[in-house]
Structures are given as structure tokens and as C-alpha cells.
Design a protein around this motif. Sequence first.
Motif, short mmCIF file in Angstrom:
data_model
loop_
_atom_site.label_atom_id
_atom_site.label_comp_id
_atom_site.label_asym_id
_atom_site.label_seq_id
_atom_site.Cartn_x
_atom_site.Cartn_y
_atom_site.Cartn_z
N PHE A 252 -6.25 7.18 33.04
CA PHE A 252 -4.88 6.74 32.75
C PHE A 252 -4.68 6.59 31.24
O PHE A 252 -3.69 7.08 30.67
CB PHE A 252 -4.59 5.40 33.44
N PHE A 253 -5.64 5.95 30.56
CA PHE A 253 -5.49 5.73 29.12
C PHE A 253 -5.67 7.03 28.33
O PHE A 253 -5.03 7.22 27.30
CB PHE A 253 -6.45 4.64 28.64
N LYS A 259 -0.27 11.86 25.62
CA LYS A 259 1.19 11.84 25.53
C LYS A 259 1.67 11.35 24.17
O LYS A 259 2.74 11.74 23.71
CB LYS A 259 1.78 10.97 26.64
N SER A 260 0.89 10.46 23.55
CA SER A 260 1.31 9.92 22.24
C SER A 260 1.25 11.00 21.15
O SER A 260 1.91 10.87 20.12
CB SER A 260 0.44 8.72 21.84
N MET A 261 0.48 12.06 21.39
CA MET A 261 0.27 13.07 20.34
C MET A 261 0.83 14.45 20.66
O MET A 261 1.04 15.25 19.77
CB MET A 261 -1.23 13.19 20.02
N LYS A 262 1.04 14.74 21.95
CA LYS A 262 1.44 16.12 22.28
C LYS A 262 2.92 16.34 21.97
O LYS A 262 3.70 15.40 21.87
CB LYS A 262 1.14 16.42 23.75
N GLY A 263 3.29 17.59 21.84
CA GLY A 263 4.70 17.91 21.60
C GLY A 263 5.09 17.71 20.16
O GLY A 263 4.25 17.58 19.27
N ARG A 273 -1.59 1.45 19.01
CA ARG A 273 -1.81 0.39 20.00
C ARG A 273 -2.96 0.75 20.94
O ARG A 273 -3.83 -0.08 21.22
CB ARG A 273 -0.52 0.15 20.79
N LEU A 274 -2.98 1.97 21.41
CA LEU A 274 -4.02 2.39 22.36
C LEU A 274 -5.40 2.40 21.71
O LEU A 274 -6.38 1.91 22.29
CB LEU A 274 -3.69 3.78 22.91
N ARG A 278 -8.07 -0.43 22.97
CA ARG A 278 -9.10 0.08 23.87
C ARG A 278 -10.44 0.28 23.19
O ARG A 278 -11.47 0.36 23.86
CB ARG A 278 -8.67 1.42 24.51
N SER A 279 -10.46 0.32 21.84
CA SER A 279 -11.73 0.55 21.14
C SER A 279 -12.74 -0.57 21.41
O SER A 279 -13.94 -0.36 21.32
CB SER A 279 -11.50 0.69 19.63
#
Length: 319
Positions: A252-253, A259-263, A273-274, A278-279
Amino acid sequence: MSYGYQPSPTVVPYNGFDARADAEALRKAMKGWGTDEKTIIEILANRTNLQRQEIASQFKTLYGKELIKDLKSELTGNFENLVVAMMIPLPQYYAKELHDAMSGIGTDECVLIEILCTMSNNEIRVIKQAYQSMYGRTLENDLKGDTSGSFKRLMVSLCCANRDESFDVNPAAAQEDARELLRAGELRFGTDESTFNQILVQRNIAQLQQIFTAYEGITGHGIEKAIENEFSGDIKKGLLAIIKCVKNRPGFFAEQLYKSMKGLGTDDRRLIRLVVTRSEIDMREIKQAFVQQYNESLESFISGDCSGDYKKCLLALIS
């Protein structure tokens, strides 16, 4: 809350940690002409959030100044935003992200989903306390005022932080819940959202896994298909997030990072934030899931999408 694997962070407590020495090194890195970004990254990306708080405390004791303010005055752009995010205690950081997602015109539902659909009861309670002390309002009231319909009910239910967190599995109850979900969705005209809400918000993770297996056994397809067909908009995204987290939390993460980087353009706030949060929890697992899902390493994705000290600091946090 256990998701069936051992969390494996990339940022762990630094051996031989000396908050005073770190504070002095950071002061030196920012004093005089120019800034020594390499030292800032070397220190802060290799300390846990708690250790960074100790460094900030020592910095204030030694120099009578706020470390976070000095960093802000020396750094710029996304690198500044990343370092500032690293310096905020995690409950306050999550509270701020939730608050900012709801303030102003429109709501960033992705932030609400990413945080509230993935947290343990205790994590949600701690964030709620931080939220109230920072903004003088309850998170629940702000969620009620800023969301609507079945999505509002899902967010408020999650905000109550009452999920069963035992490891008890009851196969007979799982079969019954699977049939209930079928009756509430695919077997009726219109959808009984409250049944989905009740089961997905309250049952423990192991029990939900059993329920999803039972559902697939009865219908021949995954619970996701029912959600896709029966729901739309934010409630659909929220329920799917819970299901994905139950089935494959690192996956999921990994998807959120992708999604934060594609496109076109990067959603840097989401990426920061992620990576920051998550680190210290499960970034190694997320990196493995990222490669499996996208046939490319998270490192190379970040390298292709970010630049300069911002890129170096992100890579240091996930390595």
C-alpha cells in the motif's frame, strides 16, 4: 498492531549518539558564509526523530536559539521542507498534515485516508491529543465539518480508534461477516455502507484477512471487486486503502510513493510525508514491495524525480 511481518526501518537509533556534539556540528555547518548541507544531511538523516528532538534541545541550551528556525533560515525549497518535517515530533507532524488537509477551500482526502486508514488505535489517540493541543479543536469535529456522507462516517469511525487489536481468529464468525458483506453489497439493490464500515473498522487484522478469504471463497472474486462496483469517490478509496493495508501493508505504501512521483510533476509534500514517517517503521519492506510492483527500485525512482540536496537527503533516509 501487527500486520504479519517484522517492521524494518531504514532510520534506526544512531550508535554512540551524542546530542551535544551533533548540535555543535550543526551550528558550525550553518555559521558564517555558506551552509554545509552535507553535514546537515549526514547528521539528521541518520538520527531517529527522538534523537533529533534531543539535538534540538541541546542546540537551544547551548546557543539560546531554535534549531528548526536556524535550519529554515539556511535552507530553501523542498530540501528545507524535508528537513523541517524531519525535525517535528511525529504526533505533531501527523496532526499538522491532517489539519492542513482540511483547512482552506477543499479537502485533501488522500491525506486523511493515508493516515487514518493505516494507523493503530494508540497512534490515532496520540495524534488526536496532539491535534487538540495544537489547534484547540478535536480532530473528530474537524473531520465532521470537512467531510460528508459515508466518507465522513468512515473517517469518524476510524478516529474513534476502537479496532479490536487482538490476534484472535474465529473462522465461523469470518464466514458470517463475509456473508453479511455480500448481503450488504452485491446481493442487494443499493449498498448498505454501514455494514462495510462496521466490519472493516472494528475487526482485527488477522480476522479481516480470514473474512476476505471467506468472501473470495463464496463469490469467486476478491472483496476489492465488490468495493469497486458498489462504491464511488472517497469512500471507495478509503475502504480500498483499509483492504490493501490488511492484505499487503508495505505494498500500500509503495503504491502511495509511486503515485506521489509518477506523471506530470511530483507531489513533494506527499513524498516527504511518506519517506519521513515510514523510514522509522517499515521502509525496507516498502522498498521490496516497490521493486515487486514497479520493476524499479525506489532509489532510482527518487533519483529520476528529485535533485540536489533534496534528493540526497531522501536517499539517505531510505538507505
